[in-house]
Enzyme design. Sequence first.
Site, mmCIF file in Angstrom:
data_model
loop_
_atom_site.group_PDB
_atom_site.id
_atom_site.type_symbol
_atom_site.label_atom_id
_atom_site.label_comp_id
_atom_site.label_asym_id
_atom_site.label_seq_id
_atom_site.Cartn_x
_atom_site.Cartn_y
_atom_site.Cartn_z
ATOM 1 N N TYR A 101 0.831 -1.210 0.000
ATOM 2 C CA TYR A 101 0.000 0.000 0.000
ATOM 3 C C TYR A 101 0.865 1.260 0.000
ATOM 4 O O TYR A 101 0.496 2.270 -0.597
ATOM 5 C CB TYR A 101 -0.960 -0.001 1.186
ATOM 6 C CG TYR A 101 -2.112 -0.955 0.975
ATOM 7 C CD1 TYR A 101 -2.975 -0.799 -0.104
ATOM 8 C CD2 TYR A 101 -2.330 -2.028 1.834
ATOM 9 C CE1 TYR A 101 -4.023 -1.681 -0.311
ATOM 10 C CE2 TYR A 101 -3.371 -2.913 1.627
ATOM 11 C CZ TYR A 101 -4.221 -2.735 0.557
ATOM 12 O OH TYR A 101 -5.251 -3.599 0.342
ATOM 13 N N GLU A 197 -0.397 -31.619 15.286
ATOM 14 C CA GLU A 197 -1.221 -30.933 14.287
ATOM 15 C C GLU A 197 -2.430 -30.241 14.919
ATOM 16 O O GLU A 197 -2.740 -29.109 14.587
ATOM 17 C CB GLU A 197 -1.705 -31.949 13.232
ATOM 18 C CG GLU A 197 -2.613 -31.331 12.176
ATOM 19 C CD GLU A 197 -3.006 -32.304 11.070
ATOM 20 O OE1 GLU A 197 -2.493 -33.445 11.055
ATOM 21 O OE2 GLU A 197 -3.828 -31.925 10.221
ATOM 22 N N ASP A 249 -2.425 -36.171 11.960
ATOM 23 C CA ASP A 249 -3.418 -37.139 11.520
ATOM 24 C C ASP A 249 -2.767 -38.095 10.519
ATOM 25 O O ASP A 249 -1.691 -37.809 9.987
ATOM 26 C CB ASP A 249 -4.589 -36.421 10.824
ATOM 27 C CG ASP A 249 -5.448 -35.613 11.800
ATOM 28 O OD1 ASP A 249 -5.387 -35.876 13.023
ATOM 29 O OD2 ASP A 249 -6.195 -34.733 11.334
#
Lengths: 364, 364
Positions: A101, A197, A249
């Site tokens: 910006y 996780e 997982d």
Amino acid sequence: MSESDKLKNTHTIGRLVEIAQQWYDQISDGEIPSIRLPTRTKQNIAYDEATDVWKYGEKESTRAASTARGATHLLKMAYVIGFLKGQLTENRSSTLREMYYISEGWKKAKFTAQDESNYLVEDLEIVTALEREAFHLRPEEDGATIFGPVRIRETTRRGAREIHCRDDVGEAGYAIPNNVGSVEFIDHDAKFVIAMETGGMYARLQENGFDEEYNCVLVHLKGQPARSTRRMLKKLNEELKLPVLIFTDGDPWSYRIYASVAYGSIKSAHMSELLATPAAQFVGVQPSDIRDYDLPADTLSEQDIAALKAELSDPRFATDYWREQINLQLSMGLKSEQQAFAARGLDFVTGEYLPKRLKEMGVV
Amino acid sequence: MSESDKLKNTHTIGRLVEIAQQWYDQISDGEIPSIRLPTRTKQNIAYDEATDVWKYGEKESTRAASTARGATHLLKMAYVIGFLKGQLTENRSSTLREMYYISEGWKKAKFTAQDESNYLVEDLEIVTALEREAFHLRPEEDGATIFGPVRIRETTRRGAREIHCRDDVGEAGYAIPNNVGSVEFIDHDAKFVIAMETGGMYARLQENGFDEEYNCVLVHLKGQPARSTRRMLKKLNEELKLPVLIFTDGDPWSYRIYASVAYGSIKSAHMSELLATPAAQFVGVQPSDIRDYDLPADTLSEQDIAALKAELSDPRFATDYWREQINLQLSMGLKSEQQAFAARGLDFVTGEYLPKRLKEMGVV
């Protein structure tokens, strides 16, 4: 600003201004100013067997002011160098988005998209061999949290803070700052680091006192780990010589979490050596755990199967261990979450699974 | 376990066991055991003007053991009550996901999908008028972070911790625990709370010393805020009587972040009174700010336009202020990020925009 911060900032400014100095010298010698960079294409990224991380290859491209496009690119880089020099002199910092910006005021050097400014900063990281954190460009994302027997000193804008990551923090733990470079380890009583996780497993190990019983540091990865989380794991591994274990997982997306911690990613190939922890080890959930512990499981989706097959041809998974596990998973057609161990009771994961698995891995 | 924890747990067990007691009484009286609950459909959720939050209406449904399906439902509820009673007695906790896996051992009462166990826990929240945190069911998601002049005492499993959220924490701040019920405020020197959507803005206010200059508490919402973050905002507002201000990007998705903090959501209508902070005020980015400050902006996408139109018919946005702002945005066709203020320099947001806006809002 402390003396050591001043020195660091002066060093970084030096590296950045060197780039502009080179352009100046080129112009003085009657040459067209230019910069050489490794070619940023997938074809020029290779897995480096010696260091176990992704790196750029030999191919280089030149950006020169001989075309309007090339000249605009160097102009933008000059503006960015000037901006970074200014913020380092004042010991301030900003995000990539803020810099984008700010470029609104740079007229012809204004960025046309956020991707463009991100890319240019990566170029500067490559040329200077420094991380964006050294330029005081903060990542948008915060790091995750840590809980365990380690005392750190963080240099903050409000002064230095000594924090014991178990005794001086709440249950959520110590929040990793954007810039891990501002953290030093004071002392510790840890034997290894285990990064999880899910928040559920992080809280489970804490509730069950696993960190006390095994003298370990718990890290919450919060899914795909942020840059600062990966830097913290690397720092724990390198400076404290602690084994780093990754517990996720049991599905192909989670194996990628492990791989991004251990080997880095194609996207950040230029920073692999700073972000990756090649010594990180995978705990589970292994496909063989799903079988051996008869874990509650879901059927693999088509996307899961495609991702597993892609992993079979990914050099990061080119080991006998992973080939065996991935082929086993494809033949079973199943995946399990790490919290599925709860089917055997809330203490099973800390009382049986992890002790057995960590012994097998030679960690305890 | 502290005496107050014991009392709390005993109270919660009492409320849960009451449900089973009612079934016992029904059976003793020769009646079919049943339970009455508000109907959980969108048609039965209404915006309550008096309290400014979403609530269930008058419609009730009965679940009775007169059918196999109804009987199985009550059986599952009985198992869940038994499980929760057990973990409260031992002062342990678990996640919804762990409970789902634990149900593997419940034979006919085994859950067939995670949605089912989540739904049943919501039923128990409604019937007992207690939050799941009282049952020691931890949300998966952690809360976000806080930085500012407030000292808290958190009761953790490793003892009580007194933490000043500016002097005793690193730059990332104090990480909000899963269960905000374990946090007490000791003392503070704050005049208001300002919660930011992005990490970039949270760090900007901190770097610019906004919290010191205005004696305010900075909260990082991390996008759509987690349950514990919303509870913390409510607690800061109710217990410390501090105004709560929400500062987000200027697009329809960010207005929803504000609305979920202030008014709650349809999804958690049964908990609105515990989770929502109706006194929360919206700071910006307002569509009129995009115009007045000529902020760098992107064109609204079709999805943005559809979301803005949906908000025009949402009772939470049924005020003159929001109608005017949303219509202005639709006519401009633009949206801006909160970090777009950087186009006017890194100090503009804290030195000019916020002081002016907070004065206009009557906060400073």
